[in-house]
Scaffold this motif. Structure first.
Motif, mmCIF file in Angstrom:
data_model
loop_
_atom_site.group_PDB
_atom_site.id
_atom_site.type_symbol
_atom_site.label_atom_id
_atom_site.label_comp_id
_atom_site.label_asym_id
_atom_site.label_seq_id
_atom_site.Cartn_x
_atom_site.Cartn_y
_atom_site.Cartn_z
ATOM 1 N N CYS A 79 7.992 6.755 -20.839
ATOM 2 C CA CYS A 79 9.281 6.830 -20.144
ATOM 3 C C CYS A 79 9.101 6.449 -18.676
ATOM 4 N N LEU A 80 10.174 6.030 -18.049
ATOM 5 C CA LEU A 80 10.113 5.601 -16.649
ATOM 6 C C LEU A 80 9.698 6.758 -15.758
ATOM 7 N N THR A 120 0.833 -1.203 0.000
ATOM 8 C CA THR A 120 0.000 0.000 0.000
ATOM 9 C C THR A 120 0.866 1.252 0.000
ATOM 10 N N GLY A 121 1.932 1.229 0.764
ATOM 11 C CA GLY A 121 2.834 2.371 0.786
ATOM 12 C C GLY A 121 3.504 2.602 -0.554
ATOM 13 N N LEU A 122 3.922 1.520 -1.212
ATOM 14 C CA LEU A 122 4.568 1.658 -2.514
ATOM 15 C C LEU A 122 3.590 2.087 -3.598
ATOM 16 N N LEU A 123 2.331 1.700 -3.462
ATOM 17 C CA LEU A 123 1.339 2.072 -4.478
ATOM 18 C C LEU A 123 1.025 3.563 -4.450
ATOM 19 N N THR A 124 1.281 4.239 -3.336
ATOM 20 C CA THR A 124 1.010 5.676 -3.259
ATOM 21 C C THR A 124 2.145 6.503 -3.861
ATOM 22 N N LEU A 125 3.290 5.902 -4.130
ATOM 23 C CA LEU A 125 4.423 6.659 -4.677
ATOM 24 C C LEU A 125 4.129 7.317 -6.015
ATOM 25 N N PRO A 126 3.524 6.626 -6.987
ATOM 26 C CA PRO A 126 3.268 7.319 -8.254
ATOM 27 C C PRO A 126 2.330 8.524 -8.098
ATOM 28 N N ALA A 127 1.338 8.433 -7.227
ATOM 29 C CA ALA A 127 0.428 9.562 -7.018
ATOM 30 C C ALA A 127 1.161 10.740 -6.395
ATOM 31 N N GLN A 128 2.025 10.455 -5.415
ATOM 32 C CA GLN A 128 2.796 11.524 -4.798
ATOM 33 C C GLN A 128 3.785 12.121 -5.791
ATOM 34 N N ALA A 129 4.419 11.276 -6.583
ATOM 35 C CA ALA A 129 5.379 11.761 -7.561
ATOM 36 C C ALA A 129 4.692 12.618 -8.610
ATOM 37 N N ASN A 130 3.501 12.230 -9.031
ATOM 38 C CA ASN A 130 2.762 12.997 -10.025
ATOM 39 C C ASN A 130 2.441 14.383 -9.490
ATOM 40 N N GLU A 131 2.059 14.476 -8.231
ATOM 41 C CA GLU A 131 1.733 15.765 -7.641
ATOM 42 C C GLU A 131 2.968 16.658 -7.573
ATOM 43 N N VAL A 132 4.092 16.105 -7.182
ATOM 44 C CA VAL A 132 5.328 16.879 -7.111
ATOM 45 C C VAL A 132 5.760 17.323 -8.493
ATOM 46 N N VAL A 133 5.687 16.453 -9.475
ATOM 47 C CA VAL A 133 6.102 16.792 -10.838
ATOM 48 C C VAL A 133 5.217 17.886 -11.399
ATOM 49 N N GLN A 134 3.919 17.831 -11.147
ATOM 50 C CA GLN A 134 3.025 18.850 -11.668
ATOM 51 C C GLN A 134 3.298 20.203 -11.023
ATOM 52 N N GLY A 186 9.478 3.179 -8.572
ATOM 53 C CA GLY A 186 8.129 2.660 -8.395
ATOM 54 C C GLY A 186 7.522 2.202 -9.708
ATOM 55 N N ASP A 187 7.795 2.958 -10.756
ATOM 56 C CA ASP A 187 7.293 2.587 -12.076
ATOM 57 C C ASP A 187 7.945 1.299 -12.558
ATOM 58 N N LEU A 188 9.270 1.191 -12.377
ATOM 59 C CA LEU A 188 9.996 0.018 -12.839
ATOM 60 C C LEU A 188 9.607 -1.245 -12.073
ATOM 61 N N LEU A 189 9.465 -1.126 -10.761
ATOM 62 C CA LEU A 189 9.235 -2.313 -9.930
ATOM 63 C C LEU A 189 7.764 -2.695 -9.788
ATOM 64 N N ILE A 190 6.864 -1.730 -9.918
ATOM 65 C CA ILE A 190 5.445 -2.025 -9.669
ATOM 66 C C ILE A 190 4.600 -1.860 -10.929
ATOM 67 N N ALA A 191 4.652 -0.677 -11.524
ATOM 68 C CA ALA A 191 3.721 -0.373 -12.611
ATOM 69 C C ALA A 191 4.017 -1.166 -13.880
ATOM 70 N N ARG A 192 5.285 -1.252 -14.280
ATOM 71 C CA ARG A 192 5.604 -1.939 -15.536
ATOM 72 C C ARG A 192 5.235 -3.417 -15.504
ATOM 73 N N PRO A 193 5.586 -4.157 -14.439
ATOM 74 C CA PRO A 193 5.156 -5.563 -14.430
ATOM 75 C C PRO A 193 3.633 -5.712 -14.465
ATOM 76 N N LEU A 194 2.922 -4.820 -13.769
ATOM 77 C CA LEU A 194 1.457 -4.883 -13.800
ATOM 78 C C LEU A 194 0.919 -4.561 -15.192
ATOM 79 N N LEU A 195 1.510 -3.585 -15.861
ATOM 80 C CA LEU A 195 1.060 -3.230 -17.210
ATOM 81 C C LEU A 195 1.379 -4.316 -18.222
ATOM 82 N N ILE A 196 2.536 -4.963 -18.081
ATOM 83 C CA ILE A 196 2.862 -6.077 -18.970
ATOM 84 C C ILE A 196 1.884 -7.223 -18.737
#
Length: 114
Positions: A103-104, A15-29, A51-61
């Motif tokens: 991109c990652l 659960t903690g790792l799944l929140t990383l992309p949302a937090q990163a998106n907010e910071v990037v914006q 987070g993208d490499l370890l969580i999102a990409r395997p799920l998307l594949i």
């Protein structure tokens, strides 16, 4: 450690790792707003890339593989309905573009062709 504690620890970490992309998106914006959307460039941080490499990409594949299987199973029905292209695009192409072209750490795909 018993099974309950192990399961609780794994769920808490996931659960903690799944929140990383949302937090990163907010910071990037917040950091990359120039006012003109044409010149807004995504520059993801290192933790967003990890987070993208370890969580999102395997799920998307996995979603691409499962979508391809679902597309093959539904192919006779979509052929009768006349929407093979839409089914293929939504079940296989879109997850594939997000898994292999984006991109990652980025939130939007860099591939603009339809």
């Amino acid at each position: 450690m018993n099974l309950f504690r192990t399961t609780a620890a794994v769920l808490a970490l996931t659960t903690g790792l799944l929140t990383l992309p949302a937090q990163a998106n907010e910071v990037v914006q917040q950091e990359n707003t120039s006012g003109d959307p044409t010149y807004t460039v995504e520059a993801p941080k290192g933790y967003a890339m990890m987070g993208d490499l370890l969580i999102a990409r395997p799920l998307l594949i996995g979603a691409t593989v499962i979508g391809a299987a679902a597309f093959l199973v539904s192919l006779p029905f979509t052929a009768l309905g006349g929407n093979v292209g839409e089914a293929g695009k939504s079940l296989v192409v879109e997850p594939g573009k997000e898994a292999f072209v984006r991109c990652l750490g980025c939130t939007m795909s860099g591939y603009k062709q339809n």
